[in-house]
Design an enzyme around this catalytic site. Structure first.
Site, mmCIF file in Angstrom:
data_model
loop_
_atom_site.group_PDB
_atom_site.id
_atom_site.type_symbol
_atom_site.label_atom_id
_atom_site.label_comp_id
_atom_site.label_asym_id
_atom_site.label_seq_id
_atom_site.Cartn_x
_atom_site.Cartn_y
_atom_site.Cartn_z
ATOM 1 N N HIS A 5 32.289 25.074 97.706
ATOM 2 C CA HIS A 5 30.894 24.950 98.142
ATOM 3 C C HIS A 5 30.142 26.219 97.768
ATOM 4 O O HIS A 5 30.346 27.273 98.369
ATOM 5 C CB HIS A 5 30.821 24.725 99.656
ATOM 6 C CG HIS A 5 31.476 23.457 100.097
ATOM 7 N ND1 HIS A 5 31.907 23.264 101.398
ATOM 8 C CD2 HIS A 5 31.775 22.311 99.434
ATOM 9 C CE1 HIS A 5 32.430 22.055 101.502
ATOM 10 N NE2 HIS A 5 32.372 21.469 100.319
ATOM 11 N N MET A 36 34.433 25.935 106.448
ATOM 12 C CA MET A 36 33.810 25.284 107.601
ATOM 13 C C MET A 36 33.752 23.788 107.372
ATOM 14 O O MET A 36 33.672 23.315 106.245
ATOM 15 C CB MET A 36 32.380 25.804 107.795
ATOM 16 C CG MET A 36 32.269 27.182 108.373
ATOM 17 S SD MET A 36 30.554 27.543 108.865
ATOM 18 C CE MET A 36 29.734 27.593 107.282
#
Length: 363
Positions: free
Chosen positions: A207, A300
């Site tokens: 990401h 996350m």
């Protein structure tokens, strides 16, 4: 919930004020001080012992990298870097991640970003996540494992990036890696320890916003025996090469004849991410007669878990999750483990050897 104490370091008084105001809007964040340069940041970090530091990359007198090194040496603390989108800024940000920074955020319009409000929610999210991050994992790269050294001795040309024919009698194999927060450092631990004669291509979803994935690929390529590059639309995947999904694009895989081809698109983000590991994993699940090794590392959220379920439903898949003790954030691996489909849970410095073990499995 106890407020997280944050130190804001930026050479611009305007940016210090803007960042502090954005963070202070959240009830669980207290900005306890600001610093105007690297020297000031180190001094206040030692005095105030904040829970998190936001640290600008480009500062006079002492820059962000030098300040980060001193902070991690003298008063280890979760650090979120703020970076410009310039080539120099993205390269320096990647070095900061290797040195121990937890995460980074790109200023939306350069060094002085009047529109910082556009990323306020992301900034708050990253600071709160950093406050809970594990910063005990040393950024240095461990030595190659006995499994990998044995492979290299058996295949001496692997150090010269020569790709050997697959020894797998059952068919081709494919390695899929998903990671987010803490991912650049985790990838550094894994990719730099893989032999060049790897018997499969590697597809990586990290990401990151556009620009940073190219710097990540170039950085890993310069340090690794395997070839590492940012994936391009329509290219055929080659063994011994790692392909990183470009920021801002989903990376999908499809079979064309006997080859696996990369496809990039800008369809809607999934789970807030583009690229998203679930998108890549699902596309890989539709490719038959190719065994997959799925690796889910620090990050996350839950990206990758749903894709892992699909992979396991449709083919022969070995799943590896990074163990909690080495994750910067134990989110994505935790979600993968919760599916009860993970075959091995290993610390980051054992992931490369585990990948090689499965690639050499000729069952």
């Amino acid at each position: 919930m106890k407020s997280k104490k944050v130190l804001v370091a930026d050479d611009s008084a305007f940016m210090r004020k803007l960042i502090s105001e954005c963070l202070s809007e959240h009830p669980d964040i207290e900005v306890i001080a600001s610093a105007r340069n690297g020297y000031d940041a180190v001094k206040k970090a030692l005095e105030l012992k904040p829970d998190v530091i936001t640290l600008d990359i480009e500062m006079p007198e002492m820059g962000g990298l030098e300040a980060l090194k001193l902070i991690m040496d003298k008063q280890p603390c979760p650090v979120v870097m703020l970076s410009s989108l310039t080539k120099e800024g993205t390269d320096t940000t990647l070095k900061a991640m290797e040195m121990g920074a937890v995460d980074f955020i790109a200023k939306p319009s350069g060094t002085i970003s009047l529109d910082l409000h556009k990323i306020k929610d992301i900034l708050i999210e990253k600071v709160l996540a950093a406050a809970k991050a594990n910063i005990s994992m040393k950024p240095e790269i461990a030595a190659k494992s006995a499994v990998i050294e044995s492979f290299v001795q058996t295949n001496p040309d692997s150090r010269d990036r020569m790709v050997l024919p697959s020894q797998n009698k059952k068919g081709n194999k494919l390695v899929l890696i998903a990671t987010s927060t803490g991912g650049p450092r985790a990838l550094h631990h894994v990719i730099t320890k893989l032999p060049a004669a790897l018997l499969a291509p590697i597809v990586i979803v990290q990401h990151m916003p556009p620009g940073f994935t190219k710097s990540l690929a170039d950085r890993l390529d310069s340090l690794s025996d395997i070839h590492v590059k940012e994936a391009e639309d329509g290219e055929i995947l080659r063994k011994g090469t790692a392909y990183i999904a470009p920021g801002g694009h989903h990376l999908k895989l499809r079979k064309v004849g006997s080859s696996i081809v990369a496809t990039l698109d800008q369809t809607n983000p999934e789970g807030g991410h583009r690229p998203a590991a679930n998108v890549t994993f699902r596309s890989a699940a539709a490719i038959h007669r190719v065994e997959k090794i799925a690796v889910i590392m620090t990050g996350m959220g839950t990206d990758g878990a749903d894709g892992l379920i699909k992979l396991k439903e449709t083919g022969v898949v070995k799943a590896i999750a990074e163990s909690k003790e080495t994750c910067v954030v134990y989110g994505m691996p935790k979600a993968a483990v919760a599916t009860h489909l993970v075959d091995e849970i290993v610390p980051v410095n054992e992931i490369a050897a585990t990948i090689v073990k499965y690639l050499n499995d000729k069952r």
